[in-house]
Write a protein that holds these residues in place. Structure first.
Motif, short mmCIF file in Angstrom:
data_model
loop_
_atom_site.label_atom_id
_atom_site.label_comp_id
_atom_site.label_asym_id
_atom_site.label_seq_id
_atom_site.Cartn_x
_atom_site.Cartn_y
_atom_site.Cartn_z
N ARG B 234 9.03 9.19 -12.79
CA ARG B 234 7.94 8.21 -12.62
C ARG B 234 8.46 6.94 -11.95
O ARG B 234 9.64 6.60 -12.03
N GLU B 235 7.49 6.25 -11.34
CA GLU B 235 7.82 5.15 -10.44
C GLU B 235 8.64 4.02 -11.10
O GLU B 235 9.68 3.61 -10.57
N GLU B 248 5.99 -5.69 -1.47
CA GLU B 248 4.78 -4.89 -1.35
C GLU B 248 3.69 -5.67 -0.64
O GLU B 248 3.51 -6.86 -0.88
N GLN B 305 -1.07 0.64 1.47
CA GLN B 305 -0.08 -0.05 0.65
C GLN B 305 1.28 0.18 1.30
O GLN B 305 1.72 1.32 1.45
N ARG B 320 7.67 3.12 1.45
CA ARG B 320 6.59 4.02 1.03
C ARG B 320 5.28 3.43 1.53
O ARG B 320 5.00 2.25 1.28
N ALA B 322 1.35 4.18 1.24
CA ALA B 322 0.27 4.98 0.65
C ALA B 322 -1.02 4.60 1.36
O ALA B 322 -1.23 3.44 1.71
N THR B 354 0.86 10.00 -4.32
CA THR B 354 1.20 8.98 -5.32
C THR B 354 0.67 9.42 -6.67
O THR B 354 -0.08 10.39 -6.78
N GLU B 355 1.01 8.64 -7.72
CA GLU B 355 0.49 8.96 -9.06
C GLU B 355 -1.03 8.84 -9.10
O GLU B 355 -1.68 9.44 -9.94
N ASN B 356 -1.59 8.06 -8.16
CA ASN B 356 -3.05 7.92 -8.09
C ASN B 356 -3.69 8.98 -7.21
O ASN B 356 -4.89 8.94 -6.97
N GLU B 358 -3.10 9.45 -3.96
CA GLU B 358 -3.24 9.07 -2.55
C GLU B 358 -2.10 9.67 -1.73
O GLU B 358 -1.02 9.92 -2.25
N GLU B 360 0.92 9.70 0.87
CA GLU B 360 2.00 8.72 0.98
C GLU B 360 3.07 9.23 1.93
O GLU B 360 3.40 10.41 1.92
#
Lengths: 98, 366
Positions: B234-235, B248, B305, B320, B322, B354-356, B358, B360
């Motif tokens: 995990r991130e 970011e 992102q 990265r 996204a 991504t974890e969401n 999306e 990437e």
């Protein structure tokens, strides 16, 4: 980016300082468009150029195409970083670099 | 062989008036587990330990020791607590009592041992931690490392089923850390169940069979040392382990401030002493992939992102990006000039989700 423009008869010299990228490429494009009529020698001096992106390359390519029809274009004082950009994109074979 | 659950933690939350260090903690600790609890400061690591032995009862949720709820109002708290020893950062020895008295006190008072029994056991434990010759000294006559070893011996004297260590080496002179870790390591080899809050990553890696990475008020990732330290899933775990420095930018308009982001990339490079070449390559990725390629592809309501991750540990830079919408095929759909520049600026380009959920791009910068 600062564009210094010098006109000597039918020779136009544009000296670029700074970064030729997404935001500044349209400025160069506009200066070329305004001044290109009747020019037989276009010199671009890159001594002060720090960064060149694809947006800048497209403007240079367009200028080269125009000059192919009405004279010649030369690029001078290319530093190592900019030269690498020309090499990896194949522009080195299209442009005249002194 | 089935593992015997020693402690079960179910939906534990601990909230203070201004902060909620534990939001929802769930886990099972098995007999023989040696678990290192790691994570940034303020993520509830010590709070978790204090909840487990009810020094700081949870606001909600349940904790079971051998299937008995220590959080139940009618539980025999003092009996359940005996199953768990606790070793503190600040030793908590009685300074007016000798080393051996510190160790004998609780077994005599709480386990009903005779003075002779408590003494014999105490001396045996002091030998185990290498301090038998200090039995008659007072704590103030000992170094920090020696005090902590006495504190461990005192905890062992109560014959606990497990020991909770709350940053046992944080208050020590760096030269004294090793002797304390050595004692804990020996306990691990003997099969003692332990939960150790620690900042000593190499120790955690060596001694534990499980690592809890705590963040966001929960056990964010629970895995073997190999998983957590070599392949964090995990991130936030990854950022912590790789000691990542982040930059970011979120782009939600075609008229975003290009110059500001470009300057931020330069500043990021300066701050972390990255080479001019690397900074140049980060600019190339930002401009060619983000601005020239993905942004036009995003239509009127872009959502990009852009994140730079610089790992202090491996001295490597990863970007990265996204983006919302369909996956973009670089080789097929990217302008040739931009693609050539992008390839030259990177050592690898991967795609991921991504974890969401999306799309990437993950790019390793040259």
């Amino acid at each position: 980016m600062i564009i210094d423009k010098q006109i000597n008869g039918s020779e136009l010299t544009l000296s670029l300082t700074g970064r030729l990228d997404t935001t500044t490429a349209p400025e160069l494009e506009a200066v070329i468009k305004e001044n290109i009529t009747g020019v037989t020698n276009l010199v671009m001096d890159f001594a002060g150029l720090e960064y060149l992106s694809s947006a800048g390359l497209r403007v240079i390519l367009s200028a080269q195409k125009t000059m192919n029809k009405q004279g010649e274009m030369v690029i001078r004082n290319v530093n190592e970083t900019i030269n690498e950009v020309f090499e990896i994109t194949g522009f080195i074979d299209i442009l005249t670099i002194e | 062989m089935t593992k015997q659950a020693l402690i079960k933690i179910s939906h534990v939350c601990k909230a203070y008036p201004n902060v909620t260090p534990l939001k929802d903690v769930n886990t099972t600790i098995y007999k023989g587990d040696v678990i290192s609890v790691i994570g940034p400061s303020g993520t509830g690591k010590s709070t978790l330990l204090r909840c487990i032995n009810m020094m700081d009862p949870p606001t909600s949720g349940d904790i079971y020791i051998n299937d008995e709820a220590i959080t139940a109002p009618n539980c025999q708290l003092h009996l359940l607590r005996r199953k768990m020893g606790m070793v503190f950062q600040s030793f908590n020895l009685f300074n007016h009592k000798t080393v051996i008295e510190n160790i004998m006190m609780a077994p005599m008072d709480l386990l009903g041992k005779s003075a002779q029994e408590a003494y014999d056991k105490g001396m045996e434990l002091l030998r185990t931690v290498g301090l038998a010759d200090k039995a008659l000294n007072f704590p103030d006559e000992l170094s920090g490392g020696q005090k902590q070893r006495v504190a461990i011996a005192r905890t062992l004297a109560m014959e606990p089923e497990m020991i909770l260590f709350d940053e046992p080496t944080s208050a020590l002179d760096p030269t004294k850390v090793g002797e304390v870790l050595e004692v804990i390591r020996e306990l691990a080899q003997k099969g003692m169940t332990m939960l150790i809050v620690t900042h000593e990553m190499n120790f955690a890696k060596d001694v534990s069979n499980r690592i809890f990475y705590m963040d966001q008020g929960e056990i964010y990732e629970d895995g073997t040392p190999e998983q957590i330290f070599e392949h964090p899933q995990r991130e936030l775990t990854r950022h912590f382990i790789m000691r990542t420095k982040l930059m970011e930018e979120i782009i939600t308009s075609k008229d975003f401030d290009f110059i500001a982001i470009r300057n931020n990339i330069d500043q990021f490079g300066k701050k972390y002493l990255l080479s001019p070449k690397s900074v140049h390559n980060m600019q190339v990725v930002f401009e060619e992939l983000c601005v020239q390629t993905l942004l036009p592809y995003q239509g009127e309501a872009p959502n990009l992102q852009f994140r730079i991750e610089y790992s202090d540990k491996t001295n490597s830079i990863q970007i990265r990006i996204a983006y919302s919408g369909k996956a973009f095929e670089l080789e097929e759909d990217m302008d040739m000039i931009s693609y050539a520049l992008l390839k030259n600026a990177t050592t690898s380009i991967k795609t991921a989700l991504t974890e969401n959920g999306e799309n990437e791009f993950i790019l390793d910068i040259k």
